[in-house]
Design a protein around this motif. Structure first.
Motif, short mmCIF file in Angstrom:
data_model
loop_
_atom_site.label_atom_id
_atom_site.label_comp_id
_atom_site.label_asym_id
_atom_site.label_seq_id
_atom_site.Cartn_x
_atom_site.Cartn_y
_atom_site.Cartn_z
N ALA A 152 0.83 -1.21 0.00
CA ALA A 152 0.00 0.00 0.00
C ALA A 152 0.86 1.26 0.00
N ARG A 153 0.21 2.34 -0.30
CA ARG A 153 0.77 3.67 -0.06
C ARG A 153 0.10 4.16 1.22
N GLU A 154 0.89 4.81 2.08
CA GLU A 154 0.32 5.29 3.34
C GLU A 154 0.59 6.77 3.51
N ILE A 155 -0.47 7.51 3.72
CA ILE A 155 -0.35 8.94 4.01
C ILE A 155 0.06 9.05 5.47
N LYS A 156 1.27 9.56 5.69
CA LYS A 156 1.84 9.61 7.03
C LYS A 156 1.70 10.98 7.70
N ARG A 157 1.79 12.02 6.95
CA ARG A 157 1.67 13.39 7.48
C ARG A 157 0.81 14.18 6.51
N PHE A 158 -0.08 14.99 7.06
CA PHE A 158 -0.97 15.81 6.24
C PHE A 158 -1.31 17.04 7.05
N TRP A 159 -0.88 18.21 6.56
CA TRP A 159 -1.05 19.43 7.35
C TRP A 159 -1.27 20.62 6.44
N VAL A 160 -2.23 21.45 6.83
CA VAL A 160 -2.47 22.75 6.21
C VAL A 160 -2.48 23.78 7.32
N GLU A 161 -1.71 24.83 7.15
CA GLU A 161 -1.68 25.89 8.16
C GLU A 161 -3.09 26.42 8.38
N PRO A 162 -3.45 26.70 9.63
CA PRO A 162 -4.80 27.17 9.92
C PRO A 162 -5.23 28.38 9.09
N GLY A 163 -4.35 29.32 8.83
CA GLY A 163 -4.70 30.51 8.05
C GLY A 163 -4.97 30.23 6.58
N ALA A 164 -4.56 29.05 6.10
CA ALA A 164 -4.76 28.69 4.69
C ALA A 164 -5.96 27.78 4.49
N ARG A 165 -6.58 27.36 5.57
CA ARG A 165 -7.73 26.47 5.45
C ARG A 165 -8.90 27.23 4.84
#
Length: 171
Positions: free
Chosen positions: A92-105
């Motif tokens: 499989a491929r595994e998404i390990k980290r996923f982040w968007v800065e709060p101001g860009a949401r």
């Protein structure tokens, strides 16, 4: 209208060059926020300066920590505002980290990063997410991820997968 339209770009990160610092900063923000939430929802205390040692390599040397990973950076108006890290195993491929800065949401940054992470659809894609992260769970569900039996022993950690058969049907 008074608001500047900023262009959104998602691209592979250059961890041997200019993106290493941005990825380090974004991953550190993700890890700190995760540890804060774990203290709130699972009990305990956390101070930002107490990031567990097991994460130091990712923050201090992302070029080494993610050597075998696909890392994508999202830029909004030429500023790095999001990151996703995808590791591959034989199964499989595994998404390990996923982040968007709060101001860009709210600017489709998370959607664009997730689309980049799942673009290569030759294997099932899996991830884990804390059950209190409702917005993330909704985003994953919209991309075809479904809850699956847990491969984790940590309480409140939801395992999700986008199966290959679902990927084939979406083509």
């Amino acid at each position: 209208m008074g608001t500047e339209l900023r262009s959104l770009i998602v691209r592979p990160a250059d961890l041997s060059g200019p993106d290493a610092e941005a990825v380090s900063r974004l991953v550190e923000a993700y890890l700190i926020q995760t540890e804060r939430e774990k203290a709130t929802y699972l009990g305990g205390t956390f101070r930002d300066a107490d990031l567990p040692e097991r994460y130091r390599q990712e923050v201090d040397h992302p070029e080494r920590a993610y050597l075998s990973a696909d890392v994508y950076v999202a830029e909004l108006g030429n500023s790095p505002v999001g990151v996703v890290v995808v590791q591959q195993t034989a199964e499989a491929r595994e998404i390990k980290r996923f982040w968007v800065e709060p101001g860009a949401r709210g600017h489709r940054v998370g959607s664009a990063l997730m689309d980049a992470a799942i673009r290569q659809q030759d294997l099932p894609i899996r991830l884990t997410v804390w059950d209190w992260r409702d917005d993330a769970i909704r985003l994953y569900g919209k991309r075809g991820f479904i809850p699956v039996p847990s491969w984790e022993d940590r309480p409140r950690l939801l395992c999700m997968e986008k199966r290959l058969d679902a990927l084939e049907a979406a083509r």
